[in-house]
Design an enzyme around this catalytic site. Structure first.
Site, PDB file in Angstrom:
ATOM      1  N   HIS A   1       0.729  -0.751   0.152  1.00  0.00           N
ATOM      2  CA  HIS A   1      -0.094   0.181  -0.287  1.00  0.00           C
ATOM      3  C   HIS A   1       1.257   1.290   0.178  1.00  0.00           C
ATOM      4  CE1 HIS A   1      -4.083   1.670   0.770  1.00  0.00           C
ATOM      5  NE2 HIS A   1      -3.216   2.883   1.489  1.00  0.00           N
ATOM      6  N   GLU A   2       1.438   1.697   0.901  1.00  0.00           N
ATOM      7  CA  GLU A   2       2.847   2.353   0.954  1.00  0.00           C
ATOM      8  C   GLU A   2       3.879   2.310  -0.471  1.00  0.00           C
ATOM      9  OE1 GLU A   2       1.732   4.852   2.933  1.00  0.00           O
ATOM     10  OE2 GLU A   2       0.621   3.438   4.168  1.00  0.00           O
TER      11      GLU A   2
ATOM     12  N   ASP B   1      -7.501   7.588   2.407  1.00  0.00           N
ATOM     13  CA  ASP B   1      -7.097   7.842   1.850  1.00  0.00           C
ATOM     14  C   ASP B   1      -8.703   8.571   0.876  1.00  0.00           C
ATOM     15  OD1 ASP B   1      -4.551   7.076   1.618  1.00  0.00           O
ATOM     16  OD2 ASP B   1      -4.651   5.478   0.967  1.00  0.00           O
TER      17      ASP B   1
ATOM     18  N   HIS C   1       2.120   4.117  -3.192  1.00  0.00           N
ATOM     19  CA  HIS C   1       1.348   5.838  -3.171  1.00  0.00           C
ATOM     20  C   HIS C   1       2.551   6.459  -3.410  1.00  0.00           C
ATOM     21  CE1 HIS C   1      -2.573   6.237  -0.649  1.00  0.00           C
ATOM     22  NE2 HIS C   1      -1.911   5.317   0.722  1.00  0.00           N
TER      23      HIS C   1
HETATM   24 ZN    ZN Z   1      -2.483   5.547   2.489  1.00  0.00          ZN
END
Ligand code: ZN
Length: 264
Positions: free
Chosen positions: A75-76, A150, A79
């Site tokens: 996930h990170e 988010d 981003h």
């Molecule tokens: Zn996020």
């Protein structure tokens, strides 16, 4: 104070912070240094103190399963990769999968002190914010509840783009913003039901486009995504210099910019 500390860099890392906030950070940095029985307050003490003020305390004791950790890492990394490739997103300075406050991971950006943001910058930001969810879908074939913040941010921003900034062609260059603060738009909508429906539809389209742009970027740069997630799983935190080493220079990206902005 350790004499290698770059005060200008510290200032750049704390844009918009009040005097009281900065005093707090200095105090925290001293405490952190004292806790590790150091003689000098070093750069990393300030870095920890800034993170703590921005994102809350590290919670190393929070129990996270290895599977969850993998989801958070991708996930990170999602981003990070998307924002790195989009030139108008604020520069990324750090990615971490150390749980802090209520979040399981975070990407830190260095906000540029600009007063005006273009429509394309808004769109790129939407994509970067959706990069975490897009990476989860791409890698695991399903998504988790980890993108709540988010999605909240993206939804608010997308509505603001259409309802406040007049960025949408179909809704037109109108703004329902009320600078007098006398009207609560969430209670009393200053537009017709038909306009409301159009706005909802256009918000979905806008967010959908930003999401597919994020997913396309991640698909095309899958190797970078894997590298970054792998490194995060190994060492939990990646700083700016290492990001550059893993992802290459940030593109100037005028071509991508056009590609992203020519949508309905
Ligand atoms: Zn996020």
């Amino acid at each position: 104070l350790d004499n290698h500390i770059d005060i200008k860099l510290l200032a750049a890392e704390t844009p918009g912070f009040s005097g009281a906030y900065i005093a707090n950070i200095c105090n925290d940095a001293a405490l952190i240094a004292a806790r590790r029985k150091a003689t000098f307050i070093e750069k990393r003490d300030f870095a920890d103190a800034i993170d703590r003020v921005i994102a809350g305390l590290e919670k190393k004791s929070k129990i996270i399963s290895p599977e969850e950790k993998r989801v958070v890492a991708y996930h990170e990394a999602g981003h990070a990769v998307v924002s790195w490739l989009l030139p108008e997103v604020d520069p990324l300075v750090k990615v971490s999968i150390v749980p802090r406050g209520k979040s399981l991971g975070a990407a830190w950006y260095l906000p540029e002190e600009k007063q005006l943001r273009s429509e394309s910058a808004f769109r790129q930001n939407l994509s970067a914010t959706l990069g975490g969810r897009a990476a989860e879908e791409l890698v695991f074939g399903e998504v988790s509840s980890g993108a709540l913040d988010d999605l909240e941010k993206v939804t608010k921003e997308a509505y603001a783009m259409i309802v406040y900034y007049g960025f949408n062609k179909k809704v037109g260059p109108v703004s329902f913003y009320d600078s007098t603060g006398q009207r609560d738009i969430t209670i009393q909508k200053p537009y017709s039901d038909a306009t409301g429906e159009l706005i909802d539809k256009e918000v979905r389209l806008l967010v959908g486009e930003a999401y597919s742009a994020a997913k396309t970027l991640l698909t095309e740069n899958r190797e970078e995504l894997e590298k970054l997630a792998g490194r995060l799983l190994k060492q939990e935190v990646i700083e700016k210099d290492e990001l550059k080493e893993l992802l290459g220079e940030r593109p100037d990206g005028k071509a991508k910019l056009i590609e992203l902005t020519t949508t309905s």
